[in-house]
Design an enzyme around this catalytic site. Structure first.
Site, PDB file in Angstrom:
ATOM      1  CG  ASP A 159      -1.606  -1.354   1.393  1.00 42.65           C
ATOM      2  OD1 ASP A 159      -2.465  -1.645   0.547  1.00 42.65           O
ATOM      3  OD2 ASP A 159      -1.261  -2.115   2.313  1.00 42.65           O
ATOM      4  CG  HIS A 187      -3.121  -5.272   3.287  1.00 44.81           C
ATOM      5  ND1 HIS A 187      -2.689  -4.504   2.246  1.00 44.81           N
ATOM      6  CD2 HIS A 187      -3.486  -6.461   2.747  1.00 44.81           C
ATOM      7  CE1 HIS A 187      -2.782  -5.207   1.117  1.00 44.81           C
ATOM      8  NE2 HIS A 187      -3.265  -6.395   1.402  1.00 44.81           N
TER       9      HIS A 187
HETATM   10  P1  NAX Z   1      -1.449 -18.296  -4.313  1.00 48.06           P
HETATM   11  O1  NAX Z   1      -2.763 -18.940  -4.112  1.00 48.06           O
HETATM   12  O2  NAX Z   1      -0.858 -18.188  -5.665  1.00 48.06           O
HETATM   13  O3  NAX Z   1      -0.357 -19.038  -3.405  1.00 48.06           O
HETATM   14  C1  NAX Z   1      -0.597 -19.370  -2.085  1.00 48.06           C
HETATM   15  C2  NAX Z   1       0.183 -20.643  -1.811  1.00 48.06           C
HETATM   16  O4  NAX Z   1       0.062 -20.918  -0.428  1.00 48.06           O
HETATM   17  C3  NAX Z   1      -0.341 -21.850  -2.551  1.00 48.06           C
HETATM   18  O5  NAX Z   1       0.736 -22.445  -3.265  1.00 48.06           O
HETATM   19  C4  NAX Z   1      -0.892 -22.757  -1.456  1.00 48.06           C
HETATM   20  O6  NAX Z   1      -0.657 -24.131  -1.728  1.00 48.06           O
HETATM   21  C5  NAX Z   1      -0.069 -22.300  -0.264  1.00 48.06           C
HETATM   22  N1  NAX Z   1      -0.704 -22.519   1.033  1.00 48.06           N
HETATM   23  C6  NAX Z   1      -2.007 -22.387   1.382  1.00 48.06           C
HETATM   24  N2  NAX Z   1      -2.188 -22.717   2.666  1.00 48.06           N
HETATM   25  C7  NAX Z   1      -0.990 -23.041   3.151  1.00 48.06           C
HETATM   26  C8  NAX Z   1      -0.531 -23.467   4.423  1.00 48.06           C
HETATM   27  N3  NAX Z   1      -1.373 -23.647   5.432  1.00 48.06           N
HETATM   28  N4  NAX Z   1       0.786 -23.712   4.580  1.00 48.06           N
HETATM   29  C9  NAX Z   1       1.645 -23.569   3.549  1.00 48.06           C
HETATM   30  N5  NAX Z   1       1.273 -23.188   2.321  1.00 48.06           N
HETATM   31  C10 NAX Z   1      -0.028 -22.914   2.124  1.00 48.06           C
HETATM   32  O7  NAX Z   1      -1.568 -16.865  -3.610  1.00 48.06           O
HETATM   33  P2  NAX Z   1      -0.624 -15.604  -3.731  1.00 48.06           P
HETATM   34  O8  NAX Z   1      -1.066 -14.768  -4.866  1.00 48.06           O
HETATM   35  O9  NAX Z   1       0.794 -16.030  -3.685  1.00 48.06           O
HETATM   36  O10 NAX Z   1      -1.029 -14.801  -2.409  1.00 48.06           O
HETATM   37  C11 NAX Z   1      -0.766 -15.309  -1.124  1.00 48.06           C
HETATM   38  C12 NAX Z   1      -1.437 -14.469  -0.063  1.00 48.06           C
HETATM   39  O11 NAX Z   1      -0.984 -13.121  -0.104  1.00 48.06           O
HETATM   40  C13 NAX Z   1      -2.957 -14.381  -0.184  1.00 48.06           C
HETATM   41  O12 NAX Z   1      -3.524 -14.542   1.109  1.00 48.06           O
HETATM   42  C14 NAX Z   1      -3.205 -12.968  -0.635  1.00 48.06           C
HETATM   43  O13 NAX Z   1      -4.456 -12.500  -0.232  1.00 48.06           O
HETATM   44  C15 NAX Z   1      -2.080 -12.252   0.058  1.00 48.06           C
HETATM   45  N6  NAX Z   1      -1.721 -10.928  -0.460  1.00 48.06           N
HETATM   46  C16 NAX Z   1      -1.343  -9.993   0.451  1.00 48.06           C
HETATM   47  C17 NAX Z   1      -0.931  -8.733   0.095  1.00 48.06           C
HETATM   48  C18 NAX Z   1      -0.519  -7.732   1.111  1.00 48.06           C
HETATM   49  O14 NAX Z   1      -0.227  -6.594   0.726  1.00 48.06           O
HETATM   50  N7  NAX Z   1      -0.446  -8.037   2.413  1.00 48.06           N
HETATM   51  C19 NAX Z   1      -0.929  -8.324  -1.340  1.00 48.06           C
HETATM   52  C20 NAX Z   1      -0.911  -9.457  -2.279  1.00 48.06           C
HETATM   53  C21 NAX Z   1      -1.725 -10.662  -1.895  1.00 48.06           C
HETATM   54  O15 NAX Z   1      -3.051 -10.437  -2.297  1.00 48.06           O
END
Ligand code: NAX
Length: 326
Positions: A159, A187
C-alpha cells in the site's frame, strides 16, 4: 564471510512465492553479503510444484543460496528460522463469507504461530503477507508467546509503495524525492494513505499537489482499491509487486531506513489512541533489526475519522476470531 541465515517462506510455490524466492536468494532482501538457507513450506498437494521452483532456484546458481529445505511439515519449515515470511493463506472462494475466511486463516496462522514458537530463533523476524494480514499477525503472535509481538509484522508496504507511485506520477517527482508518506490502519480498503506530513523534494506535498479534492476523491481511493484494479486488469491478484513489497519491508527492518519513514503493520501500543492488541499500519523508522513508530504527529479531524474507521474494522476482525484465541 557471514554465516548463512535461515529464511522460512510459506506458500512458497504460489504466485507471490515465485517472485519472492529468487530475490531473497539473490541478496536483495538481506544484502549482497548475506548467504541464506531457504526453508520452504507448502501444502502436500503443492510439493511437486515446489520441487520445480527449487530446481529453478538451483539453476540460477545464486552464490548466496546455501541450501533449500522443501517441506509440508510446519515444524521443519520454521526450525532455527531467523526470518519468516508467511505468504500462504486460504484465498476467498466464491460465495465465502468474510467471517469464514477469517476463521479458515485463523486456523492456519494459529498452527504456524505455535510452530514458530517452538522451532524458530527467539529473535526471529516474521512478516505476515497472507490475508487478512493484520489479524493473521495478531493470531500468530498470540500463539507465539516466546516471540516479542514487535517481531511479528503485517505487510503494509505494498500500500505504501502504491501511494508513493501515485504521488510520483501525479507530481512528476522521482520516487526517492517523496518522503514522510505513510499508510495507517488495516491492509484493506479502509486503510488511510496519508500525505499530510509528506514532503516532495523537501516541499509540503499538499502544496505541491495543490488540489485537496484530488487527494480525497482520487488519490486515497486509488491506493485503497489498487488490489481490485490489478485483478480487473490482470485477471490475477498482485504478485510481483507484493513480493517486491515484502523484500522492501524485510530489507528495511533488517538493515534500517536511515531516518526515513516507511509503513509497518505492528502491534498497537496505544499510540495515537489506537486500541492495543490490534496490528495497525503506522509510520515508522527502522534501525538495524528494530523500529519505532513515529511519534508526536498532529492528526487533523479528517485523519482521526479515517483512523477510527480502519481501527473499527480491525476490532471487528478480532471479535470474529476471538473464540479461536483460547
Ligand atoms: P497463491 O494462491 O498463488 O499461493 C498461495 C500458496 O500458499 C499456494 O501455493 C498454497 O498451496 C499455499 N498454502 C495455502 N495454505 C498453506 C498453508 N497452510 N501452509 C503452507 N502453504 C499454504 O496466492 P498468492 O497470490 O501467492 O497470495 C498469497 C497471499 O498473499 C494471499 O492470502 C493474498 O491475499 C495475500 N496478499 C497480500 C498482500 C498484502 O499486501 N499483504 C498483497 C498481495 C496478496 O493479495
Amino acid at each position: 564471510a557471514k554465516q548463512p541465515v535461515r529464511v522460512a517462506v510459506t506458500g512458497a510455490s504460489g504466485q507471490i512465492g515465485y517472485s519472492l524466492l529468487f530475490r531473497i536468494a539473490s541478496g536483495e532482501m538481506l544484502g549482497k553479503d548475506q548467504p541464506v538457507i531457504l526453508q520452504l513450506l507448502e501444502l502436500p498437494a503443492a510439493l511437486n510444484s515446489l520441487k520445480g521452483v527449487s530446481m529453478e532456484l538451483n539453476d540460477c546458481a545464486f552464490p548466496l543460496l546455501h541450501g533449500i529445505v522443501q517441506t509440508d511439515d510446519v515444524n521443519k519449515a520454521f526450525e532455527g528460522a531467523d526470518y519468516a515470511l508467511l505468504v500462504g493463506a486460504k484465498p476467498r472462494s466464491k460465495g465465502m463469507e468474510r467471517g469464514d475466511l477469517l476463521k479458515a486463516n485463523a486456523q492456519i496462522f494459529s498452527a504456524q504461530g505455535k510452530a514458530i514458537n517452538s522451532n524458530a530463533n527467539k529473535d526471529v523476524k516474521v512478516l505476515i503477507v497472507g490475508n487478512p494480514a493484520n489479524t493473521n499477525a495478531m493470531i500468530t503472535s498470540h500463539f507465539a508467546p516466546k516471540i516479542s509481538p514487535r517481531n511479528i509484522h503485517a505487510m503494509m508496504r505494498l500500500d505504501h509503495n502504491r501511494g508513493i507511485s501515485q504521488l510520483a506520477e501525479r507530481t512528476g517527482a522521482k520516487v526517492d524525492d517523496i518522503t514522510n508518506f505513510a499508510v495507517w490502519g488495516n491492509h484493506s480498503a479502509t486503510q488511510y494513505p496519508d500525505v499530510t506530513f509528506t514532503k516532495i523534494n523537501g516541499k509540503d506535498a499538499k502544496s505541491v499537489i495543490n488540489d485537496d479534492k484530488w487527494i480525497v476523491e482520487n488519490f486515497i481511493p486509488t491506493v485503497q482499491q489498487r488490489g481490485a484494479a490489478i485483478i480487473a486488469a490482470r485477471g490475477l491478484s498482485s504478485a510481483a509487486s507484493a513480493a517486491g513489497a515484502a523484500i522492501d519491508h524485510m530489507h528495511d527492518w533488517a538493515l534500517g531506513t536511515n531516518g526515513s519513514w516507511t509503513s509497518f503493520g505492528v502491534p498497537s501500543e496505544g499510540k495515537y489512541g489506537i486500541d492495543k492488541n490490534v496490528w495497525f499500519g503506522f509510520p515508522v523508522t527502522a534501525t538495524k533489526g528494530d523500529y519505532s513508530v513515529v511519534e508526536g504527529l498532529k492528526l487533523d479531524e479528517f485523519a482521526k475519522e479515517r483512523l477510527a474507521i480502519t481501527e473499527k474494522e480491525l476490532k471487528g476482525e478480532r471479535e470474529a476470531i476471538a473464540a479461536l484465541l483460547d
